[in-house]
Design a protein around this motif. Sequence first.
Motif, PDB file in Angstrom:
ATOM      1  N   GLU A 133       0.824  -1.203   0.000  1.00  0.00           N
ATOM      2  CA  GLU A 133       0.000   0.000   0.000  1.00  0.00           C
ATOM      3  C   GLU A 133       0.865   1.261   0.000  1.00  0.00           C
ATOM      4  O   GLU A 133       0.550   2.244  -0.673  1.00  0.00           O
ATOM      5  N   MET A 134       1.939   1.203   0.752  1.00  0.00           N
ATOM      6  CA  MET A 134       2.829   2.368   0.798  1.00  0.00           C
ATOM      7  C   MET A 134       3.518   2.584  -0.552  1.00  0.00           C
ATOM      8  O   MET A 134       3.768   3.716  -0.964  1.00  0.00           O
ATOM      9  N   ALA A 135       3.800   1.472  -1.255  1.00  0.00           N
ATOM     10  CA  ALA A 135       4.385   1.599  -2.593  1.00  0.00           C
ATOM     11  C   ALA A 135       3.398   2.309  -3.521  1.00  0.00           C
ATOM     12  O   ALA A 135       3.769   3.208  -4.283  1.00  0.00           O
ATOM     13  N   VAL A 136       2.108   1.916  -3.429  1.00  0.00           N
ATOM     14  CA  VAL A 136       1.080   2.571  -4.249  1.00  0.00           C
ATOM     15  C   VAL A 136       0.993   4.048  -3.878  1.00  0.00           C
ATOM     16  O   VAL A 136       0.873   4.928  -4.731  1.00  0.00           O
ATOM     17  N   MET A 137       1.078   4.327  -2.587  1.00  0.00           N
ATOM     18  CA  MET A 137       0.978   5.700  -2.106  1.00  0.00           C
ATOM     19  C   MET A 137       2.105   6.564  -2.678  1.00  0.00           C
ATOM     20  O   MET A 137       1.884   7.710  -3.073  1.00  0.00           O
ATOM     21  N   ALA A 138       3.307   5.997  -2.735  1.00  0.00           N
ATOM     22  CA  ALA A 138       4.446   6.757  -3.276  1.00  0.00           C
ATOM     23  C   ALA A 138       4.177   7.109  -4.739  1.00  0.00           C
ATOM     24  O   ALA A 138       4.451   8.239  -5.179  1.00  0.00           O
ATOM     25  N   VAL A 139       3.594   6.161  -5.500  1.00  0.00           N
ATOM     26  CA  VAL A 139       3.261   6.431  -6.906  1.00  0.00           C
ATOM     27  C   VAL A 139       2.251   7.575  -6.994  1.00  0.00           C
ATOM     28  O   VAL A 139       2.375   8.489  -7.814  1.00  0.00           O
ATOM     29  N   TYR A 140       1.253   7.555  -6.112  1.00  0.00           N
ATOM     30  CA  TYR A 140       0.234   8.598  -6.110  1.00  0.00           C
ATOM     31  C   TYR A 140       0.828   9.970  -5.857  1.00  0.00           C
ATOM     32  O   TYR A 140       0.441  10.960  -6.445  1.00  0.00           O
ATOM     33  N   MET A 141       1.785  10.004  -4.921  1.00  0.00           N
ATOM     34  CA  MET A 141       2.392  11.293  -4.603  1.00  0.00           C
ATOM     35  C   MET A 141       3.091  11.880  -5.816  1.00  0.00           C
ATOM     36  O   MET A 141       2.967  13.054  -6.112  1.00  0.00           O
TER      37      MET A 141
END
Lengths: 187, 96
Positions: free
Chosen positions: A64-72
Amino acid sequence: MVSHVAFWVLAVVAVLAGAAVFIVNSMARASYALAVSFIGVGLQVLLLQQNYVGVVTILMMVMEMAVMAVYMIMFMGMNPALMPMSMVHDKRHALAVSIGVFVLLAAGTLIVPWPTRRGTPPADVTMTLGEELMGPKMLVMAAVGVVMAATIVAGVVLAAHQTRYDRFGDDLRRRPADDPQPGGVGR
Amino acid sequence: MVLLVAAALFSVGLYGALSQQVVVMVMMGLELMLNGLILAAAGFWWFLAPDPSGQVLLLVIIAAMTVEMAMGFAVATMLHRVRRVDMTDLARDLSR
């Protein structure tokens, strides 16, 4: 004794990493800090003998944190690892409320006369959890499954750039479809 | 003691959810609060009633966390697409 020490070390890591999420000056570092906090809690859950839940927490949250980094990177339009930022509002009130909530929860934890343990843990916790999920608690998982499916649909509907109403109009009767790039069989 | 750690995580998350302006950072605060809940539920299970059915509650919390993230990201995507906004203060009229 070793597990006690490990628990406290993980507790300190989880809380400090959690605090670091809102202290570090870039969003990428914040997401890594949150991942570390989740890993700390996941390992603590493992120490509390809930192997399945602990492993699921760690695996899910790291992804989830990996996805979050992409979103940022998508939304901030910058390299979040390099761009310092501080975007807070009403910091003093938020701090007061959170300290108040912590004091309240900690007081409850220390004051409440907790009952003694009822029952003993099963020999194989993961296996009994599986049997529970496939048996008497099947309804819970079935309900969670429906909610997940609804979330997928709702997420796609909200996030989709162009839905069928954009293509075919509000009454879905417009032909040919209003596509940015016309094409397809017969066109 | 498990509950104290959980309370600390919950409070730090609450601070983040209240104080941060960027939507994704607000979601991180909510995640941290749920992180504390997971730990508290795991502690309750182990120290009070290590009944196998109690673990199902933890799975429900984790599922709630996933749903929150998925819907949060979808709303953030829509907000960004429609208004080019990624901060809560710039979308304040939505609370009316």
